[in-house]
Design an enzyme around this catalytic site. Structure first.
Site, mmCIF file in Angstrom:
data_model
loop_
_atom_site.group_PDB
_atom_site.id
_atom_site.type_symbol
_atom_site.label_atom_id
_atom_site.label_comp_id
_atom_site.label_asym_id
_atom_site.label_seq_id
_atom_site.Cartn_x
_atom_site.Cartn_y
_atom_site.Cartn_z
ATOM 1 N N ASP A 138 39.104 37.411 -106.177
ATOM 2 C CA ASP A 138 39.504 36.542 -105.086
ATOM 3 C C ASP A 138 40.962 36.183 -105.388
ATOM 4 O OD1 ASP A 138 39.709 34.929 -102.908
ATOM 5 O OD2 ASP A 138 37.920 33.745 -103.329
HETATM 6 C C1 BGC Z 1 39.281 33.086 -100.214
HETATM 7 C C2 BGC Z 1 38.787 34.470 -99.882
HETATM 8 C C3 BGC Z 1 39.826 35.186 -99.072
HETATM 9 C C4 BGC Z 1 41.129 35.234 -99.861
HETATM 10 C C5 BGC Z 1 42.242 35.963 -99.161
HETATM 11 C C6 BGC Z 1 40.684 33.085 -100.810
HETATM 12 O O1 BGC Z 1 41.210 31.806 -100.822
HETATM 13 O O2 BGC Z 1 38.382 32.466 -101.089
HETATM 14 O O3 BGC Z 1 37.577 34.383 -99.178
HETATM 15 O O4 BGC Z 1 39.376 36.466 -98.734
HETATM 16 O O5 BGC Z 1 41.553 33.901 -100.069
HETATM 17 O O6 BGC Z 1 42.786 35.232 -98.143
#
Ligand code: BGC
Length: 772
Positions: free
Chosen positions: A285
């Protein structure tokens, strides 16, 4: 030279011939060796890469100056507003690929510098709503259209779906997730992945695993028993991965039993690769985890969004021997295996013109198909031309989705007021003017908080209605009151004035109810929320309650389709509505300790999540899992099992008949009660479900299911094995997790060893788990 010497010299020469080219193929020569990537030469390409190039593949390029203070992806370049991309290595024919959010539709910037064109995407009904359809065909269709936007806007991988379990109603991101039940989650998730990937683009199933809260999500250690992990938190991922083969898996921010998910080799190698056979790539993530080298060891193949300092850390680790080149190579290979499938690799000529009109039509019908009617004493449907007193801020300013990376940049959204007007109702103009100016004034006073965004989930305060209520009770035919809630990434919800209604809301509902009922008129409440709210204290004041969740851009139209009876509601709850928050099994341990910034979250409820708890411990919910009403009535009959002793499988069938007066669809659910032997068992667990076709009045449909060993099995922690214990199993066919209509019994003679798996993710600290 004698013969021995000659032979020795020959050996030396051959060895030297072998070593010289190998040694000489150092950095420089490798650069001259340029195989062009294709589906058959991945190992050869990896062998031709320099160390720096390999690191370029496992670490993204960063977000440049577009990095906001929040941890949320947003890059510039070919598709502005996408979350991240991978580096290109042109000399080896490796293109850059693009990754974008998210579960409710493609998240990219809708406008670009020096460009008059627009790049809006469809805001689909959010996950919690879509799952309430219990309709895998519908979800697959939505996925196919969502994936088409991914393809046509030049993106390779959609960072979706989110299949974390809705463990607690306060999780801010529940709107993105599907259910408290892993079986339902897994099947809805795989339908979504199959739909999206049918376009030749990829998905990233997330957040692997136990990311069940936003409070301190980047640090918290989720301490979960092995059985609860296998049966509840991992199971949805397992089902979706087995049935739909997502191209990528996104690791969670949090720790699981003492190690960050992205640094956790038990999770990423033993479970994901060895137990489940996953063959795509894993990606962090955004900015997730701490130790970049440990991530590489653990088989977290890619770091996103990446950046220079991560690259130098890995470079240094290879140079000082802490990171083996073989580990790096394995990670690069996993990534290239997927890159060769992408539209960017295939040089797909995208149009930037998906059919947004057709997608909006599907978004509307999918939202209507999924809404859950919680109560109806004959108030719904309403006749067209009915004069409506429309109360509640979100009737005019609806939350179509939650906040954070799951928020889509849609071209428009339809409010409930607008939808009702277009749906044939007369919405009282003067009341509408009062609300509109209240909302505008609030937004003028709080310009910065105009739109709830990342980390900010501010609700526009409700109006105190008081004397207004009597006036509108006399001049209109019916009252509709919308309760609105929003939440999202970065923070969890609160109990007061969020899960629970505010005093003003309670008072408003009471006053409207009194005033309208006094004149023999009715009150309908709409719930526009991303998560569960308290319903016990006010539901008796209403005549009908429609749970709309967060319905996407066609919100108001979909609501109107249910209210005027164009569509017959057929959604059912995928999460329990407790009578009070404290009844939730995880209430005592959420979000962990210390409460303000928890380091540890002990999952003390074990496997007793959601209805597994309510049913097994006889706690009455306000509305149970699997519950939902229709404008018609269904009868269940004729359950028959193919045999009474289980061997490898059992077939069963039953009939559903529409005995009411309107066409409708029913969601039938199979809950299995397994015998408690060595292992404690919930009183019943969802093992199958099916949605009927649209049944006309009097029409029937036969539903068939096959139960296999895995449908009977529980996880035996001692042996790391899925087993079905001997004894009597009861098949319950229900219209909900409580409303069982048919049942039959079969027997398992001796224990069945269904599947042996790796010993993995053993908690390092004691955890007192709930048992019966
Ligand atoms: C989130 C993810 C997301 C990623 C990219 C993170 O803050 O937890 O779900 O895909 O950001 O934007």
């Amino acid at each position: 030279m004698d013969r021995l010497n000659t032979n020795m010299w020959l050996v030396v020469v051959v060895l030297l011939l072998g070593i010289i080219p190998f040694k000489a193929l150092g950095q420089k020569e490798q650069v001259n060796y340029q195989p062009q990537l294709n589906t058959t030469n991945i190992k050869e390409v990896v062998a031709a890469m320099s160390l720096e190039e390999k690191i370029d593949i496992v670490v993204g390029p960063g977000m440049g100056n577009r990095r906001s203070t929040a941890v949320i992806g947003r890059i510039g370049g070919a598709v502005p507003g996408a979350a991240g991309r991978t580096n290109a290595i042109p000399r080896l024919g490796i293109p850059s690929t693009i990754l974008a959010d998210g579960p409710a539709g493609l998240r990219i910037d809708p406008k670009r510098k020096n460009d008059d064109a627009t790049y809006y995407a469809t805001a689909w009904p959010t996950g919690a709503l879509l799952a309430s359809s219990w309709d895998t065909d519908l979800v697959q269709k939505v996925g196919a259209s969502m994936g088409n936007e991914v393809l046509e806007y030049g993106v390779d991988i959609l960072l979706a779906p989110g299949v974390n379990i809705q463990r607690n109603p306060l999780n801010g991101r529940n709107y993105e997730y599907y259910s408290e039940d892993p079986y339902l989650t897994g099947h809805i998730g795989s339908a979504m992945i199959n739909g999206i990937q049918s376009n030749g683009v990829g998905t990233s199933i997330k957040h692997f695993v136990a990311n069940n809260q936003e409070t301190n999500r980047q640090e918290v250690d989720a301490i979960v028993g092995e059985r609860a992990l296998r049966e509840i938190y991992l199971k949805g991922f397992k089902i979706a991965i087995k049935n739909s083969n997502p191209w990528t898996v996104m690791t969670a921010y949090n720790q699981v039993n003492g190690k960050y998910a992205s640094e956790n080799d038990d999770l990423l190698i033993k479970i994901l690769r060895e137990d489940w056979g996953f063959d795509g790539y894993t990606v962090t993530d955004w900015f997730g985890g701490k130790n970049r080298v440990a991530q590489m060891w653990a088989g977290n193949n890619m770091l996103q969004p990446g950046g220079r300092s991560q690259k130098s850390q890995l470079m240094e680790a290879v140079e000082n021997g802490t990171l083996k080149v073989e580990d790096l190579d394995r990670n690069v290979e996993c990534i290239l295996n997927i890159i060769v499938k992408t539209p960017s690799f295939k040089q797909f000529k995208f149009s930037n013109k998906p059919d947004l009109k057709a997608h909006a039509d599907l978004a509307r019908s999918a939202a209507a198909e999924s809404m859950v009617m919680l109560k109806n004493n004959g108030a719904l449907p309403l006749k067209k031309e009915t004069k409506v007193a429309l109360f509640g801020v979100t009737s005019y300013n609806i939350y179509i989705g939650g906040t954070g990376s799951g928020d889509v940049n849609e071209a428009y959204s339809v409010s409930i007021a607008e939808g009702l007007e277009k749906g044939g109702f007369i919405v009282d103009e003067s009341l509408k003017a009062i609300y509109t100016s209240h909302i505008e004034n609030d937004l003028v006073e709080n310009p910065k908080l105009k739109k709830a965004s990342f980390g900010v989930t501010r609700l526009i305060p409700e109006l105190e209605l008081e004397q207004l209520v009597d006036k509108y009770a006399s001049v209109t035919d019916v009252a509709i009151y919308t309760i609105g809630r929003n939440a999202g990434e970065h923070s969890d919800r609160r109990i007061d004035n969020d899960f629970n209604l505010s005093d003003i809301e309670k008072e408003n509902i009471r006053q409207i109810s009194d005033a309208f009922h006094r004149l023999g008129k009715k009150l309908i409440v709409l719930i526009n929320s991303g998560g569960v709210i308290e319903t016990t204290s006010w539901k008796n004041n209403t005549d009908a309650i429609l749970l709309c969740w967060q319905p996407g851009q066609e919100a108001g139209n979909a609501v109107a389709d249910i209210i005027n009876g164009t569509d017959n509601p057929s959604g059912k709850l995928t999460i329990t509505f407790p009578e009070k928050y404290e009844d939730t099994p995880s209430a005592k341990s959420f979000p962990g300790i210390p409460v303000e910034k928890p380091d540890q979250a002990f999952y003390e409820e074990g496997i007793y999540v959601g209805y597994r708890y309510f049913n097994s411990f006889n706690v009455t919910p306000s509305y149970e899992f699997g519950y939902g009403l229709s404008y018609t009535t269904f009868e269940y009959s004729g359950l028959s099992l193919s045999k009474s002793k289980f061997k490898d499988s059992i077939d069963l069938e039953f009939t559903i008949t529409n005995i009411g007066e309107r066409a409708g669809k029913e969601v039938a659910q199979l809950y299995l009660s397994a015998p408690s032997g060595k292992l404690d068992k919930p009183s019943a667990e969802l093992r199958k479900f099916a949605k009927t076709r649209l049944l006309q009045p009097g029409e029937s449909q036969t539903i068939s299911f096959t139960l296999k060993g895995k449908d009977l099995a529980s996880f035996d922690t001692e042996r790391s094995m899925w087993i079905a214990e001997p004894g009597e199993y009861k098949v319950n066919i229900g219209a909900s997790s409580v409303d069982f209509r048919l049942s039959e019994i079969f027997k398992v003679k001796k224990e069945i060893e269904v599947e042996k798996v790796n010993k993995a993710l053993v908690p390092l600290v004691d955890i007192q788990e709930l048992s019966k």
